[in-house]
Design a protein around this motif. Structure first.
Motif, PDB file in Angstrom:
ATOM      1  N   TRP A 194      39.498  45.437  34.153  1.00 57.47           N
ATOM      2  CA  TRP A 194      39.494  44.180  33.327  1.00 57.47           C
ATOM      3  C   TRP A 194      40.722  43.284  34.098  1.00 57.47           C
ATOM      4  O   TRP A 194      41.637  43.849  33.830  1.00 57.47           O
ATOM      5  CB  TRP A 194      39.443  44.347  31.941  1.00 57.47           C
TER       6      TRP A 194
ATOM      7  N   TYR B  31      38.956  35.961  31.434  1.00 59.59           N
ATOM      8  CA  TYR B  31      38.953  37.413  31.839  1.00 59.59           C
ATOM      9  C   TYR B  31      37.690  37.899  32.306  1.00 59.59           C
ATOM     10  O   TYR B  31      36.701  37.593  32.169  1.00 59.59           O
ATOM     11  CB  TYR B  31      39.002  37.999  30.211  1.00 59.59           C
TER      12      TYR B  31
ATOM     13  N   PHE C 168      42.780  39.523  34.253  1.00 55.79           N
ATOM     14  CA  PHE C 168      43.051  38.390  33.282  1.00 55.79           C
ATOM     15  C   PHE C 168      43.753  37.171  34.375  1.00 55.79           C
ATOM     16  O   PHE C 168      44.578  37.561  35.068  1.00 55.79           O
ATOM     17  CB  PHE C 168      44.120  38.254  32.189  1.00 55.79           C
TER      18      PHE C 168
ATOM     19  N   THR D 224      32.794  37.035  34.155  1.00 52.93           N
ATOM     20  CA  THR D 224      34.161  36.353  33.501  1.00 52.93           C
ATOM     21  C   THR D 224      33.418  35.619  32.261  1.00 52.93           C
ATOM     22  O   THR D 224      32.592  35.219  32.240  1.00 52.93           O
ATOM     23  CB  THR D 224      34.549  35.447  34.670  1.00 52.93           C
TER      24      THR D 224
END
Ligand SMILES: *[C@@H]1O[C@H](CO)[C@@H](O)[C@H](O)[C@H]1NC(C)=O
Ligand SMILES: *[C@@H]1O[C@H](CO)[C@@H](O)[C@H](O)[C@H]1NC(C)=O
Ligand SMILES: *[C@@H]1O[C@H](CO)[C@@H](O)[C@H](O)[C@H]1NC(C)=O
Ligand SMILES: *[C@@H]1O[C@H](CO)[C@@H](O)[C@H](O)[C@H]1NC(C)=O
Length: 245
Positions: A73, A124, A75, A144
């Protein structure tokens, strides 16, 4: 599974992901990543779950023995992209307050974020790469979603501008230092009797209330409420109207 030092694994996976996405056209991929929400809202200080899961051959069933997902994951904060969680070779690495909802291996890759701050707002991306028990790649996908962390209004400050004499004009002002989205303001007199105010004497955006040609009957406790879609905060000011000089 061999365990490799972190940066090396990251580079290796980047390479692997690039290679796979170049080789396998998306239409033929057996693996599908599902992120049902494009946009999510949450409140500062709270938590949120970013839902994500993958299917193989269009089946949702739980991960099969030997099926190895590599999960990351990311960001994206303004310019730089940050890894917030990875699950690689059976090892989960994550930033504080970040965790997977389901223990791995699982086909559900939902991410939990706790202790949210406004700066956690942004895109994200979930990236997954699955190998079957023979070490064969079943596919790779990346998707995303956008998180928007809203902020309830911080306690406003109320002020009286002007000299409150009979016949004079004063302005009651109200300002909340922080909120997202921007607050709207409301002024009410609570005591001795209730009265609410509207434009043009009230400016809902700036928070000011104009009281003109004061009389003693306008004295009382005035309450300002600052509100947005996630909260309300208030302050008050007592108006005493003096006669004479
Ligand atoms: C995966 O987990 C999320 C969060 O708990 C949930 O909303 C979603 O329905 C789950 N997906 C599947 C396919 O069970
Ligand atoms: C009070 O405001 C009114 C209307 O805005 C204006 O006409 C008047 O001159 C003002 N009075 C004083 C004392 O400033
Ligand atoms: C101000 O109020 C007084 C009584 O409250 C009234 O007699 C006077 O006409 C008002 N003045 C203006 C400019 O409105
Ligand atoms: C005015 O504010 C004070 C302190 O902020 C609070 O204790 C009081 O209850 C408030 N009064 C009203 C009428 O809201």
């Amino acid at each position: 599974m061999i365990s490799l030092p972190g940066p090396l694994v990251t580079n290796l996976l980047r390479f692997l992901f690039l290679g796979l996405s170049a080789l396998a056209p998306p239409s033929r991929a057996e693996l599908q990543l599902h992120l049902p929400a494009n946009q999510l809202q949450a409140v500062e200080g709270g938590e949120v779950v970013l839902p994500a899961w993958y299917t193989l051959h269009a089946e949702v069933s739980s991960a099969q023995p030997g099926e190895v997902p590599f999960v990351m994951w990311f960001f994206k904060d303004k310019e730089k992209e940050d890894q917030v969680l990875s699950y690689i070779n059976g090892v989960t690495t994550s930033k504080p307050g970040v965790s997977l909802v389901y223990s791995m291996p699982s086909r559900n890759l939902s991410l939990r974020l706790e202790g949210l701050q406004e700066k956690d707002s942004g895109p994200y991306s979930c990236s997954v790469n699955v190998q079957d028990k023979n070490g064969q790649a079943s596919g790779h996908s990346i998707k995303t979603l956008e998180l928007n962390v809203l902020v309830p209004p911080a306690p406003p400050s109320c002020r009286l501008q002007g000299v409150p004499r009979v016949g004079a004009n004063v302005t009651l002002s109200c300002q909340s230092p922080r909120s997202k989205p921007a607050v709207q303001y409301q002024w009410d007199r609570q005591l001795p009797s209730f009265q609410t105010f509207f434009a043009p004497v009230l400016d809902v955006i700036r928070g000011s209330l104009s009281l003109t040609n004061l009389s003693s009957s306008m004295a009382g406790v005035y309450v300002c409420k600052a509100h947005n879609e996630v909260g309300t905060a208030q302050c008050n000011v007592t108006l005493e109207v003096s006669t004479g000089q």
